[in-house]
Scaffold this active site. Structure first.
Site, short mmCIF file in Angstrom:
data_model
loop_
_atom_site.label_atom_id
_atom_site.label_comp_id
_atom_site.label_asym_id
_atom_site.label_seq_id
_atom_site.Cartn_x
_atom_site.Cartn_y
_atom_site.Cartn_z
N GLY A 280 0.88 -1.17 0.00
CA GLY A 280 0.00 0.00 0.00
C GLY A 280 0.91 1.21 0.00
O GLY A 280 1.84 1.29 -0.80
N GLU A 281 0.70 2.11 0.92
CA GLU A 281 1.55 3.29 1.04
C GLU A 281 2.20 3.26 2.42
O GLU A 281 1.52 3.37 3.43
CB GLU A 281 0.68 4.55 0.83
CG GLU A 281 1.42 5.75 0.38
CD GLU A 281 2.33 5.50 -0.83
OE1 GLU A 281 1.85 4.96 -1.85
OE2 GLU A 281 3.53 5.84 -0.74
N SER A 282 3.52 3.09 2.42
CA SER A 282 4.22 2.86 3.69
C SER A 282 4.09 4.05 4.65
O SER A 282 4.05 3.86 5.87
CB SER A 282 5.68 2.52 3.45
OG SER A 282 6.29 3.49 2.65
N CYS B 174 6.08 -5.50 0.32
CA CYS B 174 6.21 -4.17 -0.29
C CYS B 174 6.17 -3.07 0.77
O CYS B 174 7.10 -2.95 1.56
CB CYS B 174 5.17 -4.02 -1.38
SG CYS B 174 5.66 -2.80 -2.60
N ILE C 239 5.32 -3.52 -7.85
CA ILE C 239 4.54 -2.32 -8.09
C ILE C 239 5.13 -1.18 -7.26
O ILE C 239 5.05 -1.19 -6.04
CB ILE C 239 3.06 -2.54 -7.70
CG1 ILE C 239 2.47 -3.72 -8.49
CG2 ILE C 239 2.25 -1.27 -7.95
CD1 ILE C 239 1.12 -4.19 -7.99
N ARG C 240 5.77 -0.26 -7.93
CA ARG C 240 6.47 0.83 -7.22
C ARG C 240 7.23 0.27 -6.01
O ARG C 240 7.13 0.74 -4.88
CB ARG C 240 5.49 1.93 -6.79
CG ARG C 240 4.83 2.61 -8.00
CD ARG C 240 3.89 3.71 -7.58
NE ARG C 240 4.60 4.73 -6.83
CZ ARG C 240 4.23 5.18 -5.62
NH1 ARG C 240 3.17 4.68 -5.02
NH2 ARG C 240 4.91 6.11 -5.03
N HIS D 135 4.69 -8.48 -4.64
CA HIS D 135 3.34 -8.78 -4.15
C HIS D 135 2.96 -10.24 -4.42
O HIS D 135 2.33 -10.51 -5.44
CB HIS D 135 2.32 -7.87 -4.85
CG HIS D 135 2.39 -6.46 -4.40
ND1 HIS D 135 1.62 -5.96 -3.37
CD2 HIS D 135 3.18 -5.43 -4.81
CE1 HIS D 135 1.90 -4.69 -3.18
NE2 HIS D 135 2.85 -4.34 -4.04
N GLU E 162 0.70 -11.89 -3.17
CA GLU E 162 -0.75 -12.10 -3.03
C GLU E 162 -1.48 -11.83 -4.34
O GLU E 162 -2.67 -12.13 -4.45
CB GLU E 162 -1.32 -11.21 -1.91
CG GLU E 162 -1.51 -9.73 -2.23
CD GLU E 162 -0.21 -8.92 -2.24
OE1 GLU E 162 0.89 -9.50 -2.17
OE2 GLU E 162 -0.30 -7.68 -2.36
N1 GLN Z 1 5.83 2.73 -3.14
C1 GLN Z 1 5.12 2.35 -1.96
C2 GLN Z 1 5.76 2.94 -0.71
O1 GLN Z 1 6.87 3.34 -0.74
C3 GLN Z 1 5.06 0.85 -1.83
C4 GLN Z 1 4.30 0.28 -3.00
C5 GLN Z 1 3.56 -0.97 -2.71
O2 GLN Z 1 3.34 -1.37 -1.56
N2 GLN Z 1 3.07 -1.55 -3.77
O3 GLN Z 1 5.12 2.97 0.30
#
Ligand code: GLN
Length: 197
Positions: A54-56, A86, A140-141, A175, A177
């Site tokens: 998600g977004e850390s 992630c 993903i990113r 990921h 999952e």
């Molecule tokens: N780029 C996100 C971060 O730095 C992590 C991306 C992800 O969890 N898919 O939080």
């Protein structure tokens, strides 16, 4: 027997992990009861824990604000399995950048969004230590692990660690999952010595 799996659900890929851990449990004839973790008081009852992507920045802020952070710490101290993916890897790590309040439970230093624009998102068939066949990994990113400290490195991309294990924690930059393949969930959460308490 039935195991309780907590999925940190303050933000991020929750339902995919819930279904992956249930599928992984089926292989072992384990019934897995999944509980979403949005506040304190849930993790102490969990046998297994998943910290999703998600977004850390958001996830770290909320696990501290909701009183979940100290419960994750004691889960790890009791040797219970954790899969952190992630953003989850970033949050459990030692250090990322000033925007993330890392828990320091996994001895990794990470660079967020390390794979650059061209490769913002990509898939790779990864050789993972402990798995017989390559694993279809979605990035993903994704962060890269710039220092794996005391961790065992389980997989690399371009020479950079992207999956590690330290004690009861497995962390992945990708990921697992997001595929039908539950082998990584099995490796992290079920192929480990049971914790008796
Ligand atoms: N780029 C996100 C971060 O730095 C992590 C991306 C992800 O969890 N898919 O939080």
């Amino acid at each position: 027997m039935s195991l309780v799996a907590g999925v940190v659900a303050v933000q991020g890929n929750v339902s995919e992990h819930a279904s992956a851990v249930s599928r992984a449990g089926e292989t072992y004839d384990e019934r897995v009861e999944v509980r979403e973790v949005r506040s304190g008081g849930v993790v102490p009852d969990c046998d297994l824990l998943l910290v999703p992507g998600g977004e850390s920045t958001t996830i770290s802020r909320l696990v501290h604000a909701e009183g979940i952070a100290p419960e994750i710490r004691s889960h790890v101290e009791r040797g219970k399995p954790v899969l952190a993916t992630c953003a989850g890897l970033i949050v459990l790590g030692r250090t990322a950048d000033e925007r993330v309040d890392c828990l320091g439970l996994l001895d990794v230093e990470v660079e967020r969004n390390a794979f650059g624009r061209q490769r913002d998102s990509f898939e790779a068939r990864l050789d993972v230590a402990g798995l017989d066949e390559p694993f279809p990994a979605a990035f993903i990113r994704a962060p890269a692990i710039t220092d794996a400290g005391a961790c065992e490195v389980l997989a690399r991309v371009d020479g950079r660690p992207v999956a590690v294990r330290q004690g009861p924690i497995v962390g992945t930059a990708f990921h697992p999952e997001l595929t039908d393949d539950a082998r990584l969930h099995r490796l992290a959460l079920f192929d480990v010595p049971p914790v008796t308490q």
